[in-house]
Design an enzyme around this catalytic site. Structure first.
Site: not given
Length: 292
Positions: A20, A152, A202
């Site tokens: 991430e 997010n 995301d």
């Protein structure tokens, strides 16, 4: 709407559990990203392919870069400053000390120089108990938005006047009018809902034209979304679960993308780090405590 299958490089052999938060460090010409559950922060040098690992004491949801070479990191234990040279953490603030079921998730330094970080309900049965916070360089934390499940997709337009934000479980992409002098946000608008087949939203990034690139974690693709919510382009990727894009490189036209481990379509596919060349550069990202 264009649908493309670009040439993509897989850059690392190290498997990522939940890759991430890629962030380009223009001062050093390197890319940093996290593996949330390892938990660690990685630094990748494109010049030689070297990968450095910096272990963390608890899950690291996100980070931002500081002007002094440190990083501001979002751990389960709160927001800290991390020194790469010594490995030391300096506690700054915990936005949610009374929410043990939550953990800090996606975060990014905004045009105002503050670290914006959201939380998520980390329990199996998730509820809208998470929030979005603004953390300034003095450690003051302000709750800016609540009623979230998985905060997010933070990103800002190149002029700093529009803020993008998503919720991966509630599946919306929203925009706000943003004041880069004060960090104030107003005029909330839901510009897009993204279902499983579209790619649930995301992590994300903005390009220099003001378009929003959202990682479609459930559909193996990136969605380029116009400010009015139209999907302008789709990039199909060779990974099942991309988690966040980031523009970098000397000209800002190299796109890096992290992914997470997935077995959605059969055999387990490890999370990794991808790279592809783009025809558009990314919007500039600020450093903690230094407004654009």
């Amino acid at each position: 709407m264009q649908i493309e299958t670009p040439d993509v490089e897989i850059l690392i052999d190290t498997p990522l559990k939940v890759g991430e938060g890629p962030c380009w460090d223009d001062a050093n010409g390197t890319l940093l990203f996290v593996d949330i559950l390892a938990p660690c922060l990685y630094r990748y040098d494109p010049a030689g392919g070297k990968l450095q690992r910096f272990d963390m004491p608890s899950a690291i949801g996100s980070f931002g870069l500081c002007a002094d070479g440190r990083a501001v990191v979002a751990l389960r234990s709160g927001v800290h400053l991390f020194d790469f040279a010594t490995g030391k953490l300096e506690f700054l603030v915990h936005p949610e000390p009374d929410m043990p079921g939550n953990r800090l998730n996606d975060g990014k330094v905004g045009p105002d120089g503050a670290f914006w970080v959201g939380s998520m309900d980390d329990r199996p049965e998730k509820q809208p108990v998470a929030a979005l916070y603004r953390v300034d360089a003095k450690g003051a934390s302000t709750r800016m938005r609540d009623g979230l499940i998985v905060s997010n997709g933070l990103a800002w337009s190149p002029d700093g006047k529009r803020m993008f934000h998503s919720d991966s479980r509630q599946r919306f992409v929203q925009t706000y009018d943003f004041d880069a002098r004060t960090g104030a946000m107003s005029g909330q608008k839901t510009i897009r809902m993204l279902e499983e087949a579209d790619g649930r939203p995301d992590g994300a990034a903005c390009d220099a034209e003001g378009f929003y690139w959202s990682a479609g974690v459930s559909a193996g693709r990136l969605n380029r979304i116009a400010p009015d919510g139209r999907i302008d382009r789709i990039l199909q990727l060779p990974v099942e679960a991309p988690t966040m894009p980031c523009f970098g490189g000397p000209d800002g036209k190299t796109l890096y993308v992290t992914s997470l481990t997935s077995n959605r379509s059969g055999p387990t596919q490890n999370g990794t780090l991808l790279r592809l060349r783009m025809d558009v550069a990314g919007a500039k990202i600020a450093r903690f405590g230094v407004p654009l």
